[in-house]
Write a protein that holds these residues in place. Sequence first.
Motif: not given
Length: 279
Positions: A11-20, A45-63
């Motif tokens: 339910a929180t799966a993401l597909e990386p698209l591109d970096v612009v 919704l927060m978890a969904l966006v938080g997972r994207a933040v972690s994927m983009a930064t390579g840091r697993p935890d939203c402190v």
Amino acid sequence: MQKRLFEFDTATALEPLDVVDGVHHFATRVHPGWDILGNANGGYLMALVGRAVSMATGRPDCVTITAHYLAPCPAGDARITVTPVRAGRRFATTTASLFLSDANGGEKEIIRVLATVGDLATDPGGPSAMQRTMPEIAPFDECLLMSDTSVNDFAHIHGRLATRGQSEDIAFRSGSPSGRATMRGWFAFPDGRPINSTALLLASDAFPPAVFNLSLPAAWVPTVELTVHVRAIPAPGPVACFFDTRFVQNGLLEEDGEMWDANGVLVAQSRQLALAPRG
């Protein structure tokens, strides 16, 4: 050996698209069933966006993560953008937004986030001075399974979780509110998924509002803003959750939350501002 796929991860799966221009873009989907009366739960919704933040930064935890909710969100295809702000040795900070697609090919911004992320497993830590310990709560097996209650007809998200509520705090379902704006319970997944920092974002908004125990209707309580501080990675097992509201004023309420793991360690805190329920 194939890795087990849990429902929350689907339910929180993401597909990386591109970096612009430094902005990370992800395709995703807001899944049905994680909602309140057809509108996606704010913690989901927060978890969904938080997972994207972690994927983009390579840091697993939203402190720490703060979300402002701009519009209701039914199920559907969506896009998340993550914009890095700063990256240091211990933390990185980003902004992020989720846009819901519509039938005409357009999209609407649903949630905007500011988050600071790190890696709590390798965090250097520092001094601690705890002023109190975990509040009292009935054992997990003595609390009532929320998915077995009538509240599931209203809050469909409980059908996706193994959350349990302390009996006196969910007696509002039978017309006997406690008179105290308090909600206590245990957060867990029915498929046994371990509770990590992303799951704690969901847990922060996964229980009935504490104000249901006052003389207010049990109706939709839309979140205006939600902040979660993740303090530690939980030990295995369910997480004890405590929520209370002190002030309902001019149609708005605040709800403060604490989450403690099976070892009595504080793992997260939350505060949200929401619209008071109306009959």
